[in-house]
Design a protein around this motif. Structure first.
Motif, PDB file in Angstrom:
ATOM      1  N   GLU A  84       6.701   5.654  -0.283  1.00  0.00           N
ATOM      2  CA  GLU A  84       6.759   4.226   0.011  1.00  0.00           C
ATOM      3  C   GLU A  84       6.957   3.945   1.491  1.00  0.00           C
ATOM      4  OE1 GLU A  84       9.426   1.954  -2.343  1.00  0.00           O
ATOM      5  OE2 GLU A  84       8.530   2.535  -4.257  1.00  0.00           O
ATOM      6  N   GLU A  85       7.539   4.890   2.197  1.00  0.00           N
ATOM      7  CA  GLU A  85       7.771   4.678   3.628  1.00  0.00           C
ATOM      8  C   GLU A  85       6.571   5.107   4.480  1.00  0.00           C
ATOM      9  OE1 GLU A  85      10.021   8.593   2.583  1.00  0.00           O
ATOM     10  OE2 GLU A  85       9.433   6.697   1.626  1.00  0.00           O
ATOM     11  N   PHE A  96       2.828   4.976   6.169  1.00  0.00           N
ATOM     12  CA  PHE A  96       2.029   3.880   6.711  1.00  0.00           C
ATOM     13  C   PHE A  96       0.901   3.494   5.754  1.00  0.00           C
ATOM     14  CE2 PHE A  96       3.881   5.720  10.595  1.00  0.00           C
ATOM     15  CZ  PHE A  96       4.466   4.579  11.128  1.00  0.00           C
ATOM     16  N   SER A  97       0.322   4.491   5.096  1.00  0.00           N
ATOM     17  CA  SER A  97      -0.761   4.207   4.145  1.00  0.00           C
ATOM     18  C   SER A  97      -0.264   3.332   3.004  1.00  0.00           C
ATOM     19  CB  SER A  97      -1.327   5.521   3.591  1.00  0.00           C
ATOM     20  OG  SER A  97      -1.907   6.294   4.603  1.00  0.00           O
ATOM     21  N   TYR A  98       0.899   3.677   2.475  1.00  0.00           N
ATOM     22  CA  TYR A  98       1.463   2.897   1.365  1.00  0.00           C
ATOM     23  C   TYR A  98       1.787   1.475   1.826  1.00  0.00           C
ATOM     24  CZ  TYR A  98       4.482   1.528  -2.510  1.00  0.00           C
ATOM     25  OH  TYR A  98       5.032   0.855  -3.576  1.00  0.00           O
ATOM     26  N   LYS A  99       2.435   1.352   2.960  1.00  0.00           N
ATOM     27  CA  LYS A  99       2.839   0.032   3.451  1.00  0.00           C
ATOM     28  C   LYS A  99       1.629  -0.863   3.729  1.00  0.00           C
ATOM     29  CE  LYS A  99       7.197   1.464   5.626  1.00  0.00           C
ATOM     30  NZ  LYS A  99       7.894   1.625   6.933  1.00  0.00           N
ATOM     31  N   LEU A 100       0.578  -0.265   4.273  1.00  0.00           N
ATOM     32  CA  LEU A 100      -0.627  -1.031   4.573  1.00  0.00           C
ATOM     33  C   LEU A 100      -1.278  -1.527   3.280  1.00  0.00           C
ATOM     34  CD1 LEU A 100      -2.067  -1.799   7.202  1.00  0.00           C
ATOM     35  CD2 LEU A 100      -3.591   0.154   6.851  1.00  0.00           C
ATOM     36  N   ALA A 101      -1.415  -0.638   2.308  1.00  0.00           N
ATOM     37  CA  ALA A 101      -1.992  -1.031   1.016  1.00  0.00           C
ATOM     38  C   ALA A 101      -1.132  -2.095   0.346  1.00  0.00           C
ATOM     39  CB  ALA A 101      -2.129   0.190   0.113  1.00  0.00           C
ATOM     40  N   ASP A 102       0.182  -1.926   0.411  1.00  0.00           N
ATOM     41  CA  ASP A 102       1.094  -2.884  -0.218  1.00  0.00           C
ATOM     42  C   ASP A 102       0.929  -4.278   0.385  1.00  0.00           C
ATOM     43  OD1 ASP A 102       3.539  -3.173  -2.049  1.00  0.00           O
ATOM     44  OD2 ASP A 102       4.294  -4.001  -0.168  1.00  0.00           O
TER      45      ASP A 102
END
Length: 210
Positions: free
Chosen positions: A107-108, A110-116
């Motif tokens: 969750e931390e 960058f890929s996850y945060k961008l998708a979120d």
């Protein structure tokens, strides 16, 4: 009696073929540099992709198989008029995650945060990006970088390699849509095999060992 025997044999034939039916397909052109990797080809406009994101599918797979690497690749054919720029941004996120020994299952990352952020904007706030300034303002804040740093990255060999892999998932998504899960860059899981998390885990385990 004869007809009954024929019917019985026919049913056995059907069940036998069903039992041996593969729940994945082998890609003719594998995704390069994807050994020990589970790739999810996704679109931020895909509700099924959003549901997997909320459920934490990749995070759950990592908990089960920590030896594998997990990545998300945007399908540009489905991401609208700013698809190229979105690919560039996810390529940068992918690169930055690799520098920090993270992947999209964290969750931390960058890929996850961008998708979120994209999912929330599209499905929760019901908003589309009106222009590139809006897209970059949101995305670069998440990536903690300025536009000039993104532009510099896009000139590098690493960026071109990542974007080349992203391009491959356009063809992959044409077969079954999104999300499309690919193991080791070779085996694409059929949607009907995603009946449960347990089924997905067993399939990922089997395919990752092939």
């Amino acid at each position: 009696m004869f007809l009954q025997k024929i019917s019985t044999l026919y049913l056995l034939f059907i069940f036998a073929n069903f039992a041996f039916a593969e729940d994945f397909i082998k890609l003719e052109n594998p995704i390069a540099h994807s050994k020990n990797t589970v790739i999810e080809a996704f679109s931020y406009k895909c509700i099924h992709c959003y549901n997997h994101h909320k459920f934490g599918t990749l995070e759950k797979l990592r908990a089960k198989f920590p030896n594998l690497h997990y990545e998300i690749y945007p399908v540009s054919l489905m991401n609208g008029k700013f698809a190229k720029e979105i690919n560039d941004l996810f390529a940068y996120a992918n690169f930055k995650d690799s520098q920090e020994n993270k992947d999209a299952s964290y969750e931390e990352s960058f890929s996850y945060k961008l998708a979120d952020a994209y999912f929330v904007s599209y499905f929760i706030n019901k908003q589309e990006f009106r222009n590139l300034d809006e897209l970059y303002e949101m995305s670069l804040k998440i990536l903690q970088n300025e536009k000039k740093e993104l532009d510099r990255f896009l000139e590098n060999k690493e960026a071109k390699e990542i974007l080349s892999r992203f391009q491959r998932v356009n063809d992959i998504a044409k077969t079954y849509g999104t999300p499309a899960f690919v193991v080791n860059g070779i085996y694409q899981i059929k949607p009907e095999a995603l009946s449960s998390m347990d089924a997905l885990e067993k399939l990922v385990e089997r395919l990752s060992q092939k």
